[in-house]
Design an enzyme around this catalytic site. Structure first.
Site, short mmCIF file in Angstrom:
data_model
loop_
_atom_site.label_atom_id
_atom_site.label_comp_id
_atom_site.label_asym_id
_atom_site.label_seq_id
_atom_site.Cartn_x
_atom_site.Cartn_y
_atom_site.Cartn_z
N SER A 43 -9.40 39.76 36.78
CA SER A 43 -10.59 39.87 37.64
C SER A 43 -10.20 39.82 39.12
O SER A 43 -11.00 40.17 39.98
CB SER A 43 -11.60 38.76 37.32
N HIS A 44 -8.97 39.39 39.42
CA HIS A 44 -8.53 39.33 40.82
C HIS A 44 -7.16 39.98 41.02
O HIS A 44 -6.46 39.67 41.98
CB HIS A 44 -8.58 37.89 41.34
N ASP A 76 -15.61 39.27 36.67
CA ASP A 76 -15.66 39.52 35.22
C ASP A 76 -16.97 40.19 34.82
O ASP A 76 -17.00 40.94 33.84
CB ASP A 76 -15.46 38.21 34.45
P1 NDP Z 1 -11.73 31.14 33.44
O1 NDP Z 1 -13.00 30.63 32.89
O2 NDP Z 1 -11.12 32.32 32.79
O3 NDP Z 1 -10.62 29.99 33.40
C1 NDP Z 1 -10.85 28.79 34.09
C2 NDP Z 1 -9.69 27.83 33.86
O4 NDP Z 1 -9.72 27.36 32.53
C3 NDP Z 1 -8.32 28.48 34.05
O5 NDP Z 1 -7.47 27.55 34.64
C4 NDP Z 1 -7.90 28.81 32.62
O6 NDP Z 1 -6.49 28.84 32.45
C5 NDP Z 1 -8.52 27.68 31.84
N1 NDP Z 1 -8.89 28.05 30.49
C6 NDP Z 1 -9.62 29.12 30.09
N2 NDP Z 1 -9.80 29.08 28.76
C7 NDP Z 1 -9.16 27.97 28.32
C8 NDP Z 1 -8.98 27.37 27.03
N3 NDP Z 1 -9.50 27.91 25.94
N4 NDP Z 1 -8.28 26.23 26.95
C9 NDP Z 1 -7.74 25.67 28.06
N5 NDP Z 1 -7.87 26.18 29.30
C10 NDP Z 1 -8.58 27.30 29.41
O7 NDP Z 1 -11.85 31.41 35.00
P2 NDP Z 1 -13.15 31.80 35.84
O8 NDP Z 1 -13.75 32.97 35.17
O9 NDP Z 1 -13.99 30.62 36.08
O10 NDP Z 1 -12.49 32.26 37.23
C11 NDP Z 1 -11.65 33.41 37.26
C12 NDP Z 1 -11.02 33.57 38.60
O11 NDP Z 1 -11.97 34.00 39.55
C13 NDP Z 1 -10.38 32.31 39.19
O12 NDP Z 1 -9.05 32.62 39.52
C14 NDP Z 1 -11.18 32.05 40.46
O13 NDP Z 1 -10.44 31.50 41.54
C15 NDP Z 1 -11.64 33.45 40.80
N6 NDP Z 1 -12.81 33.41 41.68
C16 NDP Z 1 -12.62 33.65 43.02
C17 NDP Z 1 -13.69 33.57 43.89
C18 NDP Z 1 -13.51 33.74 45.35
O14 NDP Z 1 -14.46 33.58 46.09
N7 NDP Z 1 -12.33 34.06 45.84
C19 NDP Z 1 -15.05 33.28 43.41
C20 NDP Z 1 -15.11 33.01 41.99
C21 NDP Z 1 -14.03 33.10 41.17
P3 NDP Z 1 -5.70 30.26 32.30
O15 NDP Z 1 -5.76 30.87 33.68
O16 NDP Z 1 -4.34 29.89 31.86
O17 NDP Z 1 -6.47 31.07 31.31
O1 PYC Z 2 -15.20 36.86 41.09
O2 PYC Z 2 -16.92 35.67 41.80
C1 PYC Z 2 -15.89 36.34 42.00
C2 PYC Z 2 -15.44 36.54 43.39
C3 PYC Z 2 -16.16 36.39 44.53
C4 PYC Z 2 -15.32 36.68 45.58
C5 PYC Z 2 -14.11 37.02 45.07
N1 PYC Z 2 -14.21 36.91 43.74
#
Ligand code: NDP
Ligand code: PYC
Length: 343
Positions: A53-54, A194
């Site tokens: 996703s990033h 996502d």
């Molecule tokens: P996920 O829900 O995929 O994962 C969240 C965390 O939980 C990760 O550390 C992941 O590890 C872990 N995890 C997932 N599934 C399991 C499991 N079954 N058992 C144990 N650990 C688990 O991530 P999000 O969808 O919440 O976020 C995705 C990305 O989006 C992040 O990198 C976040 O920084 C980015 N984001 C950026 C934003 C911005 O403004 N720049 C805004 C919002 C999100 P693993 O990675 O090893 O799967």
């Molecule tokens: O995936 O929510 C997101 C996000 C926001 C800004 C960058 N990534």
């Protein structure tokens, strides 16, 4: 750049080759050499780790944002030493990662001397995963926590309309004899990226992630993107964490709340113009057994009760695979990247 190998409709690039391709794209679209290197490594490493996703999925958004004039790719971060444990950076309307890179030496020096230090980045754009911002501190024996707010698209628990961003929290801690413990999670039920990927692939979402333009629950990612909104994860608990991220990443840094910037006069702008906070702790100042040994003991006990997967394990497995075999990109994605690079 090493030549990719064509296997049917996918090609395989080394991490270095992908980084170089992405750096060319950033340079071609007005980013300074220093920032282009930082952003390209960040994005290629996300792809390397399977953080799709990033990863390269974000490149058209970076380019349209740069072309719109919304972000300053050549901004020079201004680092200010404001207190024994507090560093501020004005990112100058540029990206957050080069601002972090500029402030990192001072931040680490303060964390090691005071035991703890805060980095408050403002006037910054963050369009990436957050774990790359914290993981390197843990690799250097430090504990790090970071939060960044994004753009209004999440309805606070109990409210009617969106206000918060997707507001991730990332944490990294050193561990004896293993990779650091790292988690990185959006405080929304799902990251916006996502939702975009699911919409593009015509997939439905699990229930409980978002609402449509009428505020009704929906599993249709397009309904969420077209006038709908996301929900926090975990109801009131995720909502409280998202509120905390707004306070720490925006109010405490001098950056914008997720609802405070207006990009409508910049068609193509995709990067939230907000703030980011990092807290770095030197665990060698703590009492008792070395921290990294204590974290290893916690992991051992977690495995002992049947845990198979720690946060970060999936990324590290994928990282090892990518380093050994290269990063697979489908033909369309690679063609799009090459076009953005002017090849
Ligand atoms: P996920 O829900 O995929 O994962 C969240 C965390 O939980 C990760 O550390 C992941 O590890 C872990 N995890 C997932 N599934 C399991 C499991 N079954 N058992 C144990 N650990 C688990 O991530 P999000 O969808 O919440 O976020 C995705 C990305 O989006 C992040 O990198 C976040 O920084 C980015 N984001 C950026 C934003 C911005 O403004 N720049 C805004 C919002 C999100 P693993 O990675 O090893 O799967
Ligand atoms: O995936 O929510 C997101 C996000 C926001 C800004 C960058 N990534």
């Amino acid at each position: 750049m090493s030549a990719p190998h064509d296997h049917a409709h996918t090609s395989t690039l080394s991490v270095e080759a992908l980084t170089q391709l992405l750096e060319t794209i950033f340079l071609r679209h007005g980013v300074s050499a220093e920032a282009a290197g930082v952003l390209a490594a960040n994005c290629a490493n996300a792809e390397r780790d399977g953080a799709h996703s990033h990863g390269v999925f974000r490149m058209p958004g970076y380019v349209s944002t740069l072309n719109s004039g919304w972000v300053n790719g050549k901004a020079l971060p201004q680092v200010e030493d404001v207190a024994s444990g507090f560093v501020r950076v004005d990112a100058g309307g540029g990206f957050a990662q080069p601002a972090l890179a500029a402030a990192r030496p001072l931040l680490v020096e303060k964390a090691r001397s005071a035991g703890i230090a805060v980095l408050a980045i403002r006037n910054s754009h963050h369009f990436a995963a957050l774990w790359p911002d914290v993981e390197p501190f843990a690799e250097d024996g430090l504990v790090a926590l970071s939060v960044v707010n994004s753009m209004t698209c999440v309805v606070p628990h109990g409210a009617d309309r969106p206000l918060f961003g997707t507001n991730p929290i990332a944490f990294a801690a050193p561990r004896a004899g293993g990779a650091p413990i790292v988690f990185d999670l959006a405080t929304s039920a799902i990251a916006h990226g996502d939702v975009q990927i699911a919409a593009r692939q015509g997939e439905k979402l699990p229930s409980g992630m978002g609402v449509d333009s009428l505020g009704q629950p929906t599993c249709d990612p397009k309904a969420i993107l077209e006038g709908g909104a996301l929900l926090p994860f975990g109801g009131h608990k995720g909502s409280a964490l998202s509120m905390m991220v707004e306070l720490l990443a925006a109010a405490l840094t001098g950056g914008h709340f997720s609802f405070e910037f207006d990009w409508k006069n910049h068609p193509g702008a995709k990067t939230p113009w907000t703030g980011q906070l990092l807290i770095v702790i030197d665990p060698s100042k703590a009492a008792g057994q070395p921290f990294a040994e204590r974290s290893q003991e916690l992991v051992r006990q977690m495995h002992g009760v049947g845990l198979k997967r720690l946060p970060g394990d999936r990324r590290h497995l994928q990282r090892a695979r990518s380093l050994a075999e290269g990063i697979a990109l489908d033909a369309q994605t690679l063609a799009q990247l090459r076009e953005l690079a002017g090849h």
